[in-house]
Design an enzyme around this catalytic site. Sequence first.
Site, PDB file in Angstrom:
ATOM      1  N   HIS A 136      -7.506  -8.465  -2.113  1.00  0.00           N
ATOM      2  CA  HIS A 136      -8.809  -7.922  -1.724  1.00  0.00           C
ATOM      3  C   HIS A 136      -8.838  -6.432  -2.004  1.00  0.00           C
ATOM      4  O   HIS A 136      -7.799  -5.785  -2.131  1.00  0.00           O
ATOM      5  CB  HIS A 136      -9.091  -8.181  -0.239  1.00  0.00           C
ATOM      6  CG  HIS A 136      -8.113  -7.511   0.677  1.00  0.00           C
ATOM      7  ND1 HIS A 136      -6.880  -8.059   0.976  1.00  0.00           N
ATOM      8  CD2 HIS A 136      -8.157  -6.318   1.332  1.00  0.00           C
ATOM      9  CE1 HIS A 136      -6.220  -7.242   1.785  1.00  0.00           C
ATOM     10  NE2 HIS A 136      -6.966  -6.174   2.014  1.00  0.00           N
ATOM     11  N   HIS A 171     -10.718  -2.810  -0.635  1.00  0.00           N
ATOM     12  CA  HIS A 171     -11.452  -2.168   0.466  1.00  0.00           C
ATOM     13  C   HIS A 171     -12.477  -1.171  -0.093  1.00  0.00           C
ATOM     14  O   HIS A 171     -12.171  -0.444  -1.050  1.00  0.00           O
ATOM     15  CB  HIS A 171     -10.503  -1.363   1.355  1.00  0.00           C
ATOM     16  CG  HIS A 171      -9.482  -2.166   2.069  1.00  0.00           C
ATOM     17  ND1 HIS A 171      -9.633  -2.592   3.369  1.00  0.00           N
ATOM     18  CD2 HIS A 171      -8.261  -2.625   1.677  1.00  0.00           C
ATOM     19  CE1 HIS A 171      -8.559  -3.263   3.748  1.00  0.00           C
ATOM     20  NE2 HIS A 171      -7.706  -3.302   2.742  1.00  0.00           N
ATOM     21  N   ARG A 199      -2.973 -12.090   3.841  1.00  0.00           N
ATOM     22  CA  ARG A 199      -4.233 -11.567   3.302  1.00  0.00           C
ATOM     23  C   ARG A 199      -4.345 -11.951   1.835  1.00  0.00           C
ATOM     24  O   ARG A 199      -3.429 -11.685   1.052  1.00  0.00           O
ATOM     25  CB  ARG A 199      -4.295 -10.032   3.396  1.00  0.00           C
ATOM     26  CG  ARG A 199      -4.322  -9.398   4.778  1.00  0.00           C
ATOM     27  CD  ARG A 199      -5.452  -9.830   5.676  1.00  0.00           C
ATOM     28  NE  ARG A 199      -6.773 -10.075   5.083  1.00  0.00           N
ATOM     29  CZ  ARG A 199      -7.679  -9.141   4.751  1.00  0.00           C
ATOM     30  NH1 ARG A 199      -7.413  -7.867   4.934  1.00  0.00           N
ATOM     31  NH2 ARG A 199      -8.856  -9.458   4.257  1.00  0.00           N
ATOM     32  N   TYR A 237       0.845  -1.194   0.000  1.00  0.00           N
ATOM     33  CA  TYR A 237       0.000   0.000   0.000  1.00  0.00           C
ATOM     34  C   TYR A 237       0.880   1.242   0.000  1.00  0.00           C
ATOM     35  O   TYR A 237       2.001   1.230   0.523  1.00  0.00           O
ATOM     36  CB  TYR A 237      -0.856   0.052   1.265  1.00  0.00           C
ATOM     37  CG  TYR A 237      -1.977  -0.948   1.320  1.00  0.00           C
ATOM     38  CD1 TYR A 237      -3.261  -0.610   0.917  1.00  0.00           C
ATOM     39  CD2 TYR A 237      -1.747  -2.240   1.795  1.00  0.00           C
ATOM     40  CE1 TYR A 237      -4.295  -1.523   0.979  1.00  0.00           C
ATOM     41  CE2 TYR A 237      -2.786  -3.167   1.864  1.00  0.00           C
ATOM     42  CZ  TYR A 237      -4.052  -2.803   1.453  1.00  0.00           C
ATOM     43  OH  TYR A 237      -5.063  -3.717   1.523  1.00  0.00           O
TER      44      TYR A 237
END
Lengths: 185, 242
Positions: B165, B167, B162, B113
């Site tokens: 995905h 958000h 994780r 990120y």
Amino acid sequence: MPLIPTASATTGPFFPPRYVDTGCNDLTRFEGRAARGAPVEISGRVLQEDGSPLENLIVEIWQADAGGVFRHPADPRMNEADPDFFGWGRTTTGPDGMYRFRSVLPGARPPRARHVNLQLMFSGLMRMLPTVMYFEGEPGNDADPVLAAVPAARRALLVARREGAERYRFDIRLRGEGETPFFDL
Amino acid sequence: MAANPSDMRQPGYVAGAVDEPTQPLRVVPGYKETAWRNPAQPLVRRPLTLSELSGPLEPARRLSLLGGDIAGHGERRAIGQLMHLRLRVLDEDGSPVSGALVEIWHANAAGRYIHPNDDDHAPVDRNFYGAARLLTDERGALALRTIKPGAYPVPNSGGWWRPPHIHFSLFGKIWLSRLVTQMYFPDNPLNAQDRILNAPPSAEARARLIARMLPPSEGPADALVFEHQIVLRGRKATPAQP
């Protein structure tokens, strides 16, 4: 057959800083114009179970304008709403766990006392945590049906302490001693 | 104390009780932060008043929209598998929620990120910031052009990764419609292990968190197409009988 609301999830630790728009924690101004009413500063610290402060936790608020009106079609008095008051704000906590909003004192709308709705989002919160902040010394607090739904012994935890003419302090403990009351919805 | 019924008036939207198994456990085994940050005391059920059954109107007047094409183009194209996401936002009646503000963020193709707290060693992609902010149209729909996110390990978690995905943070018609959720991709082997995806006890609720891939022949030649549906809390009130 109604549809079932989508399962919520945590924001995780990487909510984009860009989403906290400049000025989003100042509800006294909207599109460059000043809202009506008495300005107030609302601030507080957010702590987790061991008492340590949480940084980067997202706090959102929603409240009525100074006249107690919501700028929303559900409010039959919407046409009286202050056009210069948006009613919603967002901020994130600093390294000391502090959040801070500037707003105007919301009007009471009996049976609701003056209040501010808060919604907390953070890593480790699979569902948002909603709570409500009341103002110290307001006679209407005792008649507020939402505050009355909170067990009597815990109600004082939802009343922000007055720290000056325009300043209120509302600390939030997510879990543990002095835990803030939260709502299921 | 009983509220004056004339002041608990019927607004346009109402919300029923939460169907618990369809929502995640608050304290999730193996996700240690959940045990530090969720209330130990019982949650309070409150009467719903105008304050909860209203909410910010025209959110884009306060939050600047960010474009829905976050994959970049040409020499500035983000690295990764190009994908289009077609999202639909509905209320509990199945009616489209138009004008819903939707924030969408995700990791880059390497699972990194753009955030000061992401100190993972996966590389930053200078052509990928990874955040959009869009409004749904009259059909409750919006479209995003992006790259497929990568998986990443959760630090100090005993081998929890994780799965890829995306958000979402959504604003519906009322304060109680506010939702933060995550979307997953079909057939990823990490899905079965993920402590967040598997937090809702209801298998049906979990299945609805997984996007559907359209047959590639139905999409553009250069991108995979996924469809996903999000249902926000709230339904239109039945007008009271006189």
